[in-house]
Design a protein around this motif. Sequence first.
Motif, PDB file in Angstrom:
ATOM      1  N   LEU A  14     -12.420   6.164   2.985  1.00 21.39           N
ATOM      2  CA  LEU A  14     -12.235   4.918   2.250  1.00 21.39           C
ATOM      3  C   LEU A  14     -13.549   4.513   1.592  1.00 21.39           C
ATOM      4  O   LEU A  14     -14.564   4.343   2.275  1.00 21.39           O
ATOM      5  CB  LEU A  14     -11.781   3.795   3.185  1.00 21.39           C
ATOM      6  CG  LEU A  14     -10.526   4.023   4.036  1.00 21.39           C
ATOM      7  CD1 LEU A  14     -10.284   2.801   4.923  1.00 21.39           C
ATOM      8  CD2 LEU A  14      -9.320   4.290   3.159  1.00 21.39           C
TER       9      LEU A  14
ATOM     10  N   THR B 293      -7.158  -6.389   0.862  1.00 21.91           N
ATOM     11  CA  THR B 293      -6.621  -5.032   0.988  1.00 21.91           C
ATOM     12  C   THR B 293      -6.742  -4.513   2.410  1.00 21.91           C
ATOM     13  O   THR B 293      -5.793  -3.934   2.950  1.00 21.91           O
ATOM     14  CB  THR B 293      -7.349  -4.083   0.019  1.00 21.91           C
ATOM     15  OG1 THR B 293      -7.237  -4.593  -1.314  1.00 21.91           O
ATOM     16  CG2 THR B 293      -6.745  -2.688   0.076  1.00 21.91           C
ATOM     17  N   LEU B 294      -7.896  -4.685   3.016  1.00 27.08           N
ATOM     18  CA  LEU B 294      -8.095  -4.162   4.370  1.00 27.08           C
ATOM     19  C   LEU B 294      -7.239  -4.910   5.387  1.00 27.08           C
ATOM     20  O   LEU B 294      -6.729  -4.313   6.353  1.00 27.08           O
ATOM     21  CB  LEU B 294      -9.576  -4.230   4.743  1.00 27.08           C
ATOM     22  CG  LEU B 294     -10.465  -3.257   3.965  1.00 27.08           C
ATOM     23  CD1 LEU B 294     -11.940  -3.563   4.204  1.00 27.08           C
ATOM     24  CD2 LEU B 294     -10.168  -1.813   4.337  1.00 27.08           C
TER      25      LEU B 294
ATOM     26  N   LEU C  47      -3.837  -3.530   4.943  1.00 27.82           N
ATOM     27  CA  LEU C  47      -3.825  -2.183   5.513  1.00 27.82           C
ATOM     28  C   LEU C  47      -3.571  -2.239   7.021  1.00 27.82           C
ATOM     29  O   LEU C  47      -2.722  -1.521   7.555  1.00 27.82           O
ATOM     30  CB  LEU C  47      -5.162  -1.522   5.185  1.00 27.82           C
ATOM     31  CG  LEU C  47      -5.521  -0.131   5.678  1.00 27.82           C
ATOM     32  CD1 LEU C  47      -6.525   0.491   4.720  1.00 27.82           C
ATOM     33  CD2 LEU C  47      -6.118  -0.176   7.064  1.00 27.82           C
TER      34      LEU C  47
ATOM     35  N   LEU D 277       0.827  -1.201   0.000  1.00 30.21           N
ATOM     36  CA  LEU D 277       0.000   0.000   0.000  1.00 30.21           C
ATOM     37  C   LEU D 277       0.865   1.256   0.000  1.00 30.21           C
ATOM     38  O   LEU D 277       1.989   1.248   0.525  1.00 30.21           O
ATOM     39  CB  LEU D 277      -0.911  -0.006   1.226  1.00 30.21           C
ATOM     40  CG  LEU D 277      -1.872  -1.202   1.291  1.00 30.21           C
ATOM     41  CD1 LEU D 277      -2.572  -1.255   2.641  1.00 30.21           C
ATOM     42  CD2 LEU D 277      -2.891  -1.132   0.165  1.00 30.21           C
TER      43      LEU D 277
ATOM     44  N   LEU E 288      -0.857   6.533   2.382  1.00 32.49           N
ATOM     45  CA  LEU E 288      -2.050   5.952   2.994  1.00 32.49           C
ATOM     46  C   LEU E 288      -1.732   5.387   4.379  1.00 32.49           C
ATOM     47  O   LEU E 288      -2.483   5.612   5.333  1.00 32.49           O
ATOM     48  CB  LEU E 288      -2.625   4.864   2.089  1.00 32.49           C
ATOM     49  CG  LEU E 288      -3.763   4.009   2.675  1.00 32.49           C
ATOM     50  CD1 LEU E 288      -4.926   4.876   3.145  1.00 32.49           C
ATOM     51  CD2 LEU E 288      -4.250   2.994   1.640  1.00 32.49           C
ATOM     52  N   ILE E 289      -0.633   4.675   4.482  1.00 29.82           N
ATOM     53  CA  ILE E 289      -0.262   4.093   5.781  1.00 29.82           C
ATOM     54  C   ILE E 289      -0.022   5.193   6.809  1.00 29.82           C
ATOM     55  O   ILE E 289      -0.488   5.105   7.959  1.00 29.82           O
ATOM     56  CB  ILE E 289       0.990   3.209   5.634  1.00 29.82           C
ATOM     57  CG1 ILE E 289       0.711   2.040   4.674  1.00 29.82           C
ATOM     58  CG2 ILE E 289       1.431   2.687   6.993  1.00 29.82           C
ATOM     59  CD1 ILE E 289      -0.434   1.159   5.082  1.00 29.82           C
TER      60      ILE E 289
ATOM     61  N   ILE F 155     -11.080   1.300  -2.881  1.00 32.18           N
ATOM     62  CA  ILE F 155     -10.640  -0.102  -2.887  1.00 32.18           C
ATOM     63  C   ILE F 155     -11.682  -0.898  -3.650  1.00 32.18           C
ATOM     64  O   ILE F 155     -12.812  -1.075  -3.191  1.00 32.18           O
ATOM     65  CB  ILE F 155     -10.486  -0.643  -1.458  1.00 32.18           C
ATOM     66  CG1 ILE F 155      -9.449   0.177  -0.679  1.00 32.18           C
ATOM     67  CG2 ILE F 155     -10.094  -2.120  -1.477  1.00 32.18           C
ATOM     68  CD1 ILE F 155      -9.390  -0.140   0.803  1.00 32.18           C
TER      69      ILE F 155
ATOM     70  N   LEU G 194      -3.333   6.687   7.877  1.00 29.87           N
ATOM     71  CA  LEU G 194      -4.054   5.775   8.767  1.00 29.87           C
ATOM     72  C   LEU G 194      -3.571   5.921  10.209  1.00 29.87           C
ATOM     73  O   LEU G 194      -4.373   5.959  11.144  1.00 29.87           O
ATOM     74  CB  LEU G 194      -3.852   4.327   8.316  1.00 29.87           C
ATOM     75  CG  LEU G 194      -4.752   3.817   7.198  1.00 29.87           C
ATOM     76  CD1 LEU G 194      -4.198   2.512   6.668  1.00 29.87           C
ATOM     77  CD2 LEU G 194      -6.166   3.619   7.695  1.00 29.87           C
TER      78      LEU G 194
ATOM     79  N   GLN H 148       0.104  -3.492   7.745  1.00 28.46           N
ATOM     80  CA  GLN H 148       1.182  -2.574   7.422  1.00 28.46           C
ATOM     81  C   GLN H 148       1.145  -1.300   8.276  1.00 28.46           C
ATOM     82  O   GLN H 148       2.182  -0.713   8.563  1.00 28.46           O
ATOM     83  CB  GLN H 148       1.132  -2.231   5.943  1.00 28.46           C
ATOM     84  CG  GLN H 148       1.475  -3.420   5.054  1.00 28.46           C
ATOM     85  CD  GLN H 148       1.305  -3.146   3.574  1.00 28.46           C
ATOM     86  OE1 GLN H 148       1.612  -2.062   3.091  1.00 28.46           O
ATOM     87  NE2 GLN H 148       0.805  -4.149   2.842  1.00 28.46           N
ATOM     88  N   ALA H 149      -0.052  -0.892   8.687  1.00 29.22           N
ATOM     89  CA  ALA H 149      -0.154   0.300   9.532  1.00 29.22           C
ATOM     90  C   ALA H 149       0.195  -0.008  10.974  1.00 29.22           C
ATOM     91  O   ALA H 149       0.775   0.832  11.679  1.00 29.22           O
ATOM     92  CB  ALA H 149      -1.556   0.896   9.430  1.00 29.22           C
TER      93      ALA H 149
END
Length: 247
Positions: free
Chosen positions: A186, A235-236, A239, A5, A9-10, A214, A13, A242-243
């Motif tokens: 989102l 994707t979620l 997300l 991502l 975006l990260i 998305i 978030l 990674q966040a």
Amino acid sequence: MAITLPTLLIDQLRTARHIAVLTGAGVSAASGLPTFREAQTGLWAQYRPEDLATAEAFRRDPKLVWEWYAWRRSLVEKAAPNAAHVALAALALHVPKLTLITQNVDGLHQQAGSSGVVEMHGNIRRTKCFDENTVVESWPATDEVPPRCPQCQGYLRPDVVWFGESLPEGALDQTADAAVDCDLFLSVGTSGMVEPAASLLRIAIEHDALGVIINPTRIDAHKSVIQIEANAGDTLMALLAQAWPEG
């Protein structure tokens, strides 16, 4: 398949004060629920949803419309939340404020643990009186289809928004307020074509929010919008991982 991502975006978030999320039929598709406009099957193949989901259709043939919704409700009752529903419920635990707005009527967000869900189009699991427009929790057992309201004896109907009807009281204000106030919006699993939900992403961007779509299929959108062409669940979950890699 690993999903990487955008750093922007990260970072957003992790620092967002208020995240607004709009979900559509693509979120529930992974739970086995057909989208509203998909071709009907079996006994319902001869009907178009647009010809059944109206007050006029119900007045003309209430039994037919009730039975169509009973079939759709049976599909919902067999379905379970998928990774997208679970991820959004988890996301709310990581951020100061999350407003979850859905065009879906299946209640799977609540089943996954989300609270305060703004249901733009109602909920097929609920029933209301056609004449009084009030939710009815229970009614006497009867062979009559549809059953009758225990208060006024009018017909009962599903508590969903039909074509030509207004959104539930307060829903439009709640969604507009969230779009104006959020700093990250989102749009997940929705074509962005059905109003007034379609305008929410635009409103958010106009008020300086970062907009993210998305969806497996690319959508015509503002050039500043981040588009992630992948399914909602993968994707979620990516997300979240990674966040907040610490869990």
